[in-house]
Every structure is written in structure tokens, then in C-alpha cells.
Design a protein around this motif. Sequence first.
Motif, PDB file in Angstrom:
ATOM      1  N   ASP A 141       1.470  15.088  -2.992  1.00 15.15           N
ATOM      2  CA  ASP A 141       0.569  13.986  -2.636  1.00 15.15           C
ATOM      3  C   ASP A 141       0.634  12.869  -3.673  1.00 15.15           C
ATOM      4  OD1 ASP A 141      -0.183  15.314  -0.379  1.00 15.15           O
ATOM      5  OD2 ASP A 141      -1.982  16.205  -1.265  1.00 15.15           O
ATOM      6  N   LEU A 142       0.682  13.263  -4.927  1.00 15.80           N
ATOM      7  CA  LEU A 142       0.718  12.255  -5.996  1.00 15.80           C
ATOM      8  C   LEU A 142       1.992  11.417  -5.915  1.00 15.80           C
ATOM      9  CD1 LEU A 142      -0.594  14.385  -8.982  1.00 15.80           C
ATOM     10  CD2 LEU A 142      -1.741  12.415  -7.955  1.00 15.80           C
ATOM     11  N   ILE A 143       3.122  12.101  -5.760  1.00 14.34           N
ATOM     12  CA  ILE A 143       4.382  11.351  -5.763  1.00 14.34           C
ATOM     13  C   ILE A 143       4.466  10.461  -4.534  1.00 14.34           C
ATOM     14  CG2 ILE A 143       5.830  13.145  -4.668  1.00 14.34           C
ATOM     15  CD1 ILE A 143       7.012  10.928  -7.510  1.00 14.34           C
ATOM     16  N   HIS A 144       3.944  10.936  -3.414  1.00 16.30           N
ATOM     17  CA  HIS A 144       4.000  10.102  -2.226  1.00 16.30           C
ATOM     18  C   HIS A 144       3.112   8.874  -2.358  1.00 16.30           C
ATOM     19  CE1 HIS A 144       5.713  13.533   0.454  1.00 16.30           C
ATOM     20  NE2 HIS A 144       6.561  13.085  -0.453  1.00 16.30           N
ATOM     21  N   GLU A 145       2.024   9.014  -3.066  1.00 21.02           N
ATOM     22  CA  GLU A 145       1.195   7.825  -3.289  1.00 21.02           C
ATOM     23  C   GLU A 145       1.949   6.824  -4.182  1.00 21.02           C
ATOM     24  OE1 GLU A 145      -2.824   8.567  -4.554  1.00 21.02           O
ATOM     25  OE2 GLU A 145      -3.230   6.411  -4.713  1.00 21.02           O
ATOM     26  N   ILE A 146       2.636   7.344  -5.174  1.00 19.89           N
ATOM     27  CA  ILE A 146       3.454   6.445  -6.014  1.00 19.89           C
ATOM     28  C   ILE A 146       4.493   5.748  -5.132  1.00 19.89           C
ATOM     29  CG2 ILE A 146       5.133   6.337  -7.889  1.00 19.89           C
ATOM     30  CD1 ILE A 146       3.732   8.730  -9.156  1.00 19.89           C
ATOM     31  N   LEU A 147       5.136   6.515  -4.282  1.00 23.92           N
ATOM     32  CA  LEU A 147       6.163   5.931  -3.409  1.00 23.92           C
ATOM     33  C   LEU A 147       5.568   4.869  -2.490  1.00 23.92           C
ATOM     34  CD1 LEU A 147       8.416   8.915  -2.294  1.00 23.92           C
ATOM     35  CD2 LEU A 147       8.843   7.201  -4.032  1.00 23.92           C
ATOM     36  N   TRP A 148       4.352   5.091  -2.042  1.00 22.68           N
ATOM     37  CA  TRP A 148       3.741   4.096  -1.159  1.00 22.68           C
ATOM     38  C   TRP A 148       3.592   2.771  -1.897  1.00 22.68           C
ATOM     39  CZ3 TRP A 148      -0.490   0.911  -0.843  1.00 22.68           C
ATOM     40  CH2 TRP A 148      -0.659   0.277   0.405  1.00 22.68           C
ATOM     41  N   HIS A 149       3.032   2.829  -3.108  1.00 23.76           N
ATOM     42  CA  HIS A 149       2.884   1.589  -3.896  1.00 23.76           C
ATOM     43  C   HIS A 149       4.243   0.949  -4.157  1.00 23.76           C
ATOM     44  CE1 HIS A 149      -1.396   1.835  -4.716  1.00 23.76           C
ATOM     45  NE2 HIS A 149      -1.259   3.135  -4.941  1.00 23.76           N
ATOM     46  N   TYR A 150       5.200   1.805  -4.462  1.00 25.98           N
ATOM     47  CA  TYR A 150       6.550   1.340  -4.798  1.00 25.98           C
ATOM     48  C   TYR A 150       7.164   0.602  -3.613  1.00 25.98           C
ATOM     49  CZ  TYR A 150      11.357   2.136  -6.649  1.00 25.98           C
ATOM     50  OH  TYR A 150      12.639   2.019  -7.145  1.00 25.98           O
ATOM     51  N   THR A 151       6.990   1.147  -2.419  1.00 25.85           N
ATOM     52  CA  THR A 151       7.600   0.495  -1.255  1.00 25.85           C
ATOM     53  C   THR A 151       6.736  -0.647  -0.743  1.00 25.85           C
ATOM     54  OG1 THR A 151       6.631   2.249   0.095  1.00 25.85           O
ATOM     55  CG2 THR A 151       8.963   2.435  -0.440  1.00 25.85           C
TER      56      THR A 151
END
Lengths: 322, 585, 412
Positions: B519-529
Motif C-alpha cells: 500500500d505504501l509503495i503504491h501510494e508513492i507511485l500514485w504521487h510519482y505518476t
Amino acid sequence: MTAYILRRLLQTVVVILLLSYFCYLLMTLMPGDPVDEMIMANPEITSADIDRLRALHGLDQPVWVRYWNWASSIASGDLGYSRTYRVPVTDILGPRLLNTFILAGAALLVALIVAIPLGVWAALKKNSSADYVINLFAFAGISVPSFWIAIVLILVFAVYIPIFPAGGTGSIAFDMTPWESFVDRLKYLVLPVLSLSFLSIGTYVRYTRAAMLEAMGNDYIRTARAKGLSWPRIYLMHGFRNALIPLITITALSFSTLFSGAIITETVFAYQGVGQLVFESIQSNDFNVAMVAFMISVSMVLLMNLIADLLYGVADPRISYA
Amino acid sequence: MSTRALLFIALLALIIGALAYVRPQLMRPGELPTNAELKIGITQEFENLNPIVMSMVATTYVYRMVGRSLIQLDEDSQWLPQLAVAIPTLENGLARRVSDGEREWIEADWTIHPQASWGDGEPLTCRDFRFSWEVGLSPNVGVPNIEIYRQIADIRIDPDDPKRCTFEYREARWNFNRHHLFYPLPEHLERPVFERFADQPEGYEQHSNYTRDPTHPGLYSGPYRIVNLGLGSHLILERNLHFFGDPAHIDRIVIMLIPNTGTLEANLRAGSIDMVSQLGMTFDQSLAFANRVQAQELPFRVNFQPGLTYEHLDLNLDNPFLQDIRVRRALVYAIDRQGLVDALFDGLQPAAFHNLAPTDPWYTEDPQRIVIYRHSRRQANRLLDEAGWVWRDDGYRYNADGERLRLRLMTTAGNKVRELVQIYLQDQWRGIGVDVRIQNDPGRVFFGQTMRRREYGGVAMYAWSSSPENNPRSMVSSDAIPSENNGWSGQNYPGWSNARVDELVDELDRAFDEQERLDLIHEILWHYTYEVPVIPLYYRSETSVTPINLTGYRIPGHQISAANHVERWRLMDADEMARNGSDAP
Amino acid sequence: MTTGSMSTGGMDAEVTGRQVDHEAQSMTRILLEQFLEHRMAVVGLSVIVLFLAVALLAPVITAVTGLDPDRQNVFNRYQPPGSHLDLSTHERELRVQTFLRQADRSDLIRFLAGQDLLEFAVDDEDLLYELVTQHAPMDLAAMLLELQDRAPDPAGNDLQALRNLVADFRSFHLLGTDELGRDVLIRLIYGTRVSVTVGLLVAFVSGLIGLLVGSLAGYYGGRTDAILMRFTDALLSLPILVVLIVVSAIDLGKVFGGTPLAFIVESRHESVIKMILILCLFSWMQAARLVRGSILSIKEQEFVLAARVLGAKDRTIIGAHIIPNVIAPLLVAVTLGIGNAILFEAALSFLGLGIQPPTPSWGNMLNNAQEMVQHAPTLAILPGLLILFTVISFNYVGDGLRDAIDPRSIRR
């Protein structure tokens, strides 16, 4: 004479010293350093790692300090440590020098064997069709890009008609008799030697032809002819012998440039020579290797210059070094 | 006379031209290689094989054949023990969280494989790891990445059994056991050298047995050992008789360095090498070679394996044009990534949505969790119109101040694939009125200066290659923006700063639960994209050429080399080939 | 061509003839005749003039044939010589974009929308884009031709324009395409510009530097001579290719940043200018030695002594006596230097250190082609042949010049 040699030697040493600093400076002007090479290979290196490694390798010091360290270790007989290969410079340079010497020597030999008869023939048959064809061949030799002739040779003799290996120094195998490994080395040498000698054949043909023409125009040839000497005797004893002097000089001088002239040939043929090593070491900022190679090259040129000058004195009594 | 000379030139040109047109016919490079010997070509230089200081990619490749590390990552990106008997985790009870009230750390029990030994028969124990750790921490040894050693606070060896030891880690991180780069050093050979030269800068490296006596069998712990080391030229490996695992099938492996890729291919076709490793042909060359193998039925297999290497464009957020998120998004929309990989790579290198590769267990392309930009030039144009960039007759867009939308696109000079992509991008962006200037630096300038100091004015193209399940902190955290203040450390070259992402990367290290990490990494990915500080392009594929009768070979989709399982490689003979067909596993 | 050079020679002769005396005119004519007698030199000169003409006319060739050295066609990479290819869809869309921006095409779009040319429905806005990308240009052209009679004006005019546009969507590639589907022929032509420009400029500038250094050293002698010539010798003893490799790795941006020369770094041709600068720095030494040598020999000749005795100033002696006698051999050296400069440029570009892509030069085209030499041999063969022809031509011209001015070879 001795005083003259001593003075020239001293001058040469001074020039070598100045040039070594110049080269060192040039190398440091190139951006990046060995540590940057590591960064490219390993993205996980941190900046703290970088600073630590720079300090460890002494790369954080000013140029002249580094030069002084380098020069004093050279003076004490230590050629340093190759950063790329992580071995002493001598370990890596020694075998490479030998390989280049073999390649360059063989190319020079082939070039002379082919070029001198061609040059003499062209001079004797001046303005004949043979002269034109030889001249064209010679001009092609000095005009062709060395890497291109190498590529074409590989294409023709290693790909279309696969009779020679496309590159490398020799087969890597244990169980070869000395004779087999000698033949193997020869096979690998053919294409690089061909490509390297093609370039110098052009130069030698033109020099031989010019020197021969010059010699044949001299009065003593006319005298010899008048004396009714046989043609071969005139050509060989009087003409060619006198043409030899400039030829020896140019050969001596070209010895020293073969060293750097082989860079491209060695690179394309993946021949493990010093030229390729120099190119790699410059590319990867391997200072110690590049500088030693630089110095060897420069010293050879200057020394050969000196020897050529002295040879003039020996060969031509009109020149004296009072 | 000159007519003859002209004829001669014409003839020469004709011959060369004819040769160029006649396609070379089928050339079988003699017989197929056998288990007696396999000759592998590489194009990159290697250094001596001291595992603790080696830094070149080719050395790492070769080292995997002669040396082993504590744990490994297999071809399916699973972590497996290698020199260890088991990987300690909190779940299996071999590791535990320890606290003294003030701080928390982890202790883990490692046991070395009972049969593991050095090539001279000396048992390989925890002492060799402890020694390696000691050397790694020495200020006079040029270890490339010191964090491998620094994360360990102490190694305590069981007094009764040197094969058993306890690692005490400095911090409590979920990924404490990832020791795939922790190699042992043979203490019985190297300790005397280290003690003698420990106080001399680089003294140990220069006098190590790896430098002075590289063919000593006791230096190697893998399925092979070095019998001949020609730096800058070749390596000869023979089976290590004391290897603790299954013995290798192939008697001898010869690795030949052929720096010129064209010459490399010619050697392969001529049969002077049997195989080209991942560090060989360029991607373009592999593609062309694969076509040729098919057309002429050459006895080779060309392998393509998408990896973890992530090619992308960093957008310098200090650039006033790029500060506008609409411009950044327009740039993404304008790139036809699928078209790019189809056209230039025959679709064999997958297009990227973000920084994690498909082989990474954390990967996602769920549009609920990340923002996906599908190619649309119209959308890109609309965004630029919105942002106030208007077309002029010269075919470029200008802002209200009359400035042209001009960006500098930089990459490493001499990397042909990147240069191709760069020119492709220039063309695509010209289509939305962006004037792209290409400027390339040699690799060392690009990474050592331009990127590190963030001196690239607009857009920079390069690649990251990281292990699976890697915390992206050094690329996304605002602490990792290189600046004078932090000594130019970190790799957040776009200069992206997002407070929430900073929190997330910290939480990620401490998340011991797998779903929580996801969940944490996917949230980072969301901000990143969503914010587009970086434009993902594609994942690089590893390519290699193997003889058709080689089995047991696979390129892993990560940075640990295919040579990790070299003992499984086997060359089938003609009978077996006939039985199994050429596509035997 | 031959007439061209003859008329120039004649003009020179006239000018000098009027100023000096009758003898000089015949001298120039003798030289010219001598040169013309050297057949290969004349052939070489013709080749050079041909190449120069092609290089100068490159933009015209682009305009006429529609071939652009930078235009890619990535789905048609490495096509063999003599290929007819469709433009990339990207390029077609770009042209439609321009087409739409040129004028109001709404009538045409409305007309085409009613013709059911696509298998799926699209917005009017996208219609033309979809048309040109979904249909092959040949098919589309045929479709549009059928519609032409039915189209009412003003849509008919626009349709005609669209047909013209579509007709240009096919291109012919005499020498095939390269790694990005660019036309090889036009890139070779633009490469000629770069390579020959570098050659000419480097030879000319290093000739000037050589003239300056050589004449200072030769005329003043003594300490000036010693210092300048030791410096020249030192530079000559450096392994030139190695030094060039090192120097071309130096980043001009860091050297020129903030100085008035910074514009070089900004320019699109940075790598070309850099190449010229570097080659000039390291190729004037031979010329300097030559000039010094000829000055030393001329200085001692009677007519210079006579001038000096008659009280002529340094400037007069240098200008009226020494320079003219030095120019001829220098001219030969410069001509021969052009070939060398081209070879060095090619070598450095081949190593990836010279002219940077996308600017085409013969050397960097070879660099790109060498790894694909077994798959697309023409890409590697052609640039090399051009280098060979150009350099050999300059060398023959140099040889012809040398023969012409060499007093010993004058045949009357």
C-alpha cells in the motif's frame, strides 16, 4: 660530437619533462575521474562513498600535487597502479607493448618489402602505366581511413570469405604446441597487419620513388652510365644506395608513430595492444596507465629524432656537429 | 594512362559494391560446442576478481561463476539462500527484533552451508564473512558501496561452531537480510596481507592475492575457479573440485573480451566464440542478429529478457517551463511509448508506466492505484493551449513573453540506443510545437557532473537499475535532492519535493507487513505518476546469444547475472538434441 | 570545371603581369600548364568541385526531392538501396497538422465525413488524421481520386490540395535507409558539407597559424626561433591521435562558459566548431616548419641581400620577397592538409568523439554503421568510399600543385 650529443640529450629530457606536465594537465582537464566511472557501474553508490573514495585515491588534491606525487613515484621506478584493472601498471603494459611491437614490426616489414620494390620500379619507369597504377595505389594508401579499411577487410576476409579470424590476439586454449600457437598467432595477425601496412605502404612507395628519382638525377649516375656500367649495377649500387639514406630516416621516425598509429586498428580488430589500452585508459580515466604510455610514446619520438639526426652525420660526411 | 587509373577505381568500387550487395550465405561455425569447453564473448572490460573492491559490471558477471554470496535472487526474483543454509526472517524465528528501550535493532542467526569450502579445500566459515566485513569497513580500502558493511554492527561467531554466527544490525529494517552483495573473503589467505598493509591507502588492494596470485584456487568458492587471468583480454575458468553444490557440467569456460561489438559478432559467426553474454551485443544488433538466425537457420538462440533497468526522462523542476504540471503532462501525452518500443525494439523492451519493473513483486498497472497516460497528441496540444503556449508559423509554440518552448534533452554520448530514442523523442515533441535541442555528454561527465550537480537544464535520459522491492528513497525523497548543503548526495535529480512522499519512504523501511508495504509503495507511485517529475520510457531488456544446444541457461530479470547458476549450464550432444528437439528446456 | 580554373589563373596572371613584368605572366601560365599536365590532379580537382557543388546545393536537393536528413521513418529501418517507402504515420500526421493550420478546411472535412471512408466513427476534428494513418498512401490517393469529380467547390479545391499532400507521402531511397529510417543519400550529402567544411577550414586556419609562427621564427631567428621551434617540435612529438582523443573529451562548456565564446557551446553545431578548433590547434606544426625552412633558404639568397643593402624595410622584404616565395610550398602543404584533416575528423567521429548526432558526418555515419556491418554493409561501405575519394582527390591536387611549382620538374 660528444658535447653535441650531451646537449641534445639534455634538451630532450627537458622537453620530456615539460610535455609530461602538459599531458598530465590535459588529462585532468578531462571531466570526471575514476570514481565517476564507478558511479556509472553502480547506481547504489552514495555521495558519501564518492567523497570517501576520492580522498582515498588522492583525487581531492590540486593538480600539481598529484603531478608531483606521480612524477616522484615514476622517478623512484614505481610506475603506479592501474585503477581500471587494479594491478600494477607494468603487469598490464608489458604484454601489451610486446603485442603492439609484434603487430607494428610485422606491418613495417610487410610495408617495406612491398613498398621498396614498387617505389623503385615506379621511379625507373617514370610516367609509364606501371608508375600510374603504383602511384594510385600509394595515394589510396595514404588517403584511406584506417578504420574503414579494417572494417572492409573484416567484411571480406572474415565474413564473406571466412579465412581469417575477425579479431582478437590469438585463440585462448591450453593444449596447443608451440608451433600451433605460433600459427594461430599468425592467423590473427594477418588482417591487422594488412590494414596497418596498407597505410604505410603508400608513404614508403612515395618516399622511395622520390628518393630514387632524386638519386638517379645525380651526376654520378651519369658518370656511371658513361663508364658503361651494367644497368643493375647502376640502379642498385649507385641509385638505390643513395636513395636509402632518406628512407632509413623515415623508417626510424615512423617506428615511433606506429605506437600511436595502431590505436584504431587495434580497436577495430580487438587486438590486445598498447594502442587499444591507451584508448581504454583515457576513456576510463586510468591516469597511471595513460601517462606511462604517453611518456613512452613521446620519448620514443624524441629519441628517434635524435638518432635520425645523428645518423645523418654518420651517413653524410658534409654534415658535422662541431 | 588516367583512363586506366579511372577504370581501376571504377573496378574497385564495383567489387566493393558487389560484395556489399551479395548477402553472405549460410555459414555454420563448425560443430556445436560440447561440455569440454564453452567460449563466451563479452565487450566490457573486467578488473581483477577481488569481490570486495570490484566495481565493473563485467567483473560482477564473471565473479558469480567463481564466487558465491550469502543469499541470491533466482531467475524468478525469489530470494534463496546461497552460502547460507536458510535466510533468517522474523517469521521463521531465526531473526528477532531487539530493543534496549532507547533504540531498536535486529539480530539474525546465519548458518553457512556445512560443505561450503574454498577451492583449496579450506572450509568456508563465518570467519571469512567477519573478515570481509572488517576489510569492508577499513578506511584504506576502496570499497565501492560501504553501506553493505556499515548496516552490520557486529558479527558474533559461535565459539563451538565457526559455521554459525549472529549478525547484529544497526537498525530495524524489514529488508535486513538482503545480503546478495555480501561476499566472503578467504581469511586464511588474505588476513596476513590485510594486516600488513592495513594502514596504507589502497595497500590491501594492491597486494591482495587476487592481484598478485589470481589463480590461487583458495580464493574462489564457486563452481569454477580461475586458471588463467589475462586482464583486458581473457579469463579461463575450470571446474572447482571443492565446490559444495552440484558439480558443473562444462569442464572449462573461456571468457574473451572483444571490445568492438561488430568484431564480436563476426567472431561468433566464425566460431571463435560460442556464445555472447548479456554484456555483449547492443540491443539493435541483437534484434538484427535474431532475424538473421531465423532466416539462415544459424545454430544460435537469441535471448531477450526484460529486466529491472528503467529508462526514463528526468524533468528538471527548476526549469520555469517544466514547473507547470500541464507542460509536463503534455510531454508525456505526446510520447507514443508503445510505438517507440514497437518501432525501435520490435516490442521486445516493454514500455514503462513508472519506476518499478514488471518483474518486481511490487509492480502494478492498476489504473485505480496509479495515473496512466495513454498516448494522445490532441490531449497534449490541449494542455499546452491551456498553459498559454501558442503556435507560431515556424511550427513551434511560444508563451506570452515571446519565448519559444525550447528544452534541452541530454543523455550519455555514445549510447546508440539512447541516441536513437532521443532523436525519436525530438521528432515526437516537435509534433506538439516543442523545440528540442539535443546535447550529450560522455558518460562520466553526464553522471559525475551534469546530473550530480543538476546542471541539465531541461530533460535528461538515463536508466536506473535497482534490486526488486527496493525503497525508492534516493530517487524521490526531498532529502535526496543533490545540493551544496548535502554534499551533492542523493539521486532525486528532478528536484521533486513532496512532503507526503517523504513520510511514505520512511514508513516503508519500518513496515514489516507485506500488504502494508504494498500500500505504501503504491501510494508513492500514485504521487510519482500524478505529478510527473519523471517520464517513464521503457524497461531495458537483457539480450544474449547462446548456442542452440545449451540448456539450463536463463537470463534473470534482475541485475544479478545469469552466471549465478552456471553449474546448471549443459551442452547437449547431437543425440540428445535429436531426442529433445532444439527447444529442450 | 577545367575552364573555370583556367580563367581564374588567367586573371591572376593579368594582375601580376601588369604590376611586375612580362615574365611573370608566362610563369603563371607555365605553372597552370604544368598542373593541367598532371592528369590525376585534374581528375581530383573535378571530383572536389563536384562534391563541393553537391554539398553547396544540399538544401536545393532537399527542396527538390523532399528528402530531409533528419526525417525518420522508424518502422522502415535498414531498408536496402532502391526502396520505395511510405512516410511514417507520425510524419503524415504532422503534415496534416500543417495542412489544417494553413487554411480553413471545414468544407472538405464535412464532405469527406459523408463519404464513409473509415470503418469506425471519429470526430470531425480527427478525421483527416485517422484517414492518413489508417490507409496506406497509395490506397488513400486512389480513394481521393475517385471522390474528386463528386466534390463540390470549395471542398474540391481543398481535396485537390489534400491529394497533392498525399501524393508526397511516398518517398524513394536510392541508397536505402539507416538505423532510424532516414535516407542515406541525403545524409551522405549533408555529411559532405560537414566533412569538407571541417577539412577546408582546418587546413586554411592551420596554414595561417603555420605561416605566422614559421615566418616569425625564420625571419627573426635567434632566441625567437629557438623558442618557437622547440615548441613546435614538442607538439610534433606528441602522439597526435592520443592527444586529440584527450582534448575532444574536454568539455567546451566548462572552458568557454561565461566568456564571449560561450555562443559556440550554445550553437547547434557545437561539435563541428569544437572539432575545427581542436584540429587547428594540433595541425599547424608541419606548415610552420615548412615556412621557416623556406624563409631560411630565401633569406640568404642574393635578391634579398640586395634589397636589404638597398635599405628596404623588414616589412617590405617580408611582404614583397619572402611571402610570395613561401606561399607556393605552403599552398601545397595546405592542400595536402585538407585530406589529413578530413581523415582525423572521420577517425574521431568514428570513435564517437567527434561530430555528434544528429548532425551527419561521414565519420559518425561509419560509427553508427560498424556494428551493423554484417546486416547493412552499404551503410558502412559508402561513407568510407566517399572519404577515400575526397581525400585521394585533395592529395592528387596537392601533388599536382607541387609538381607544377617545383622548378626542377618544369618541362618546357
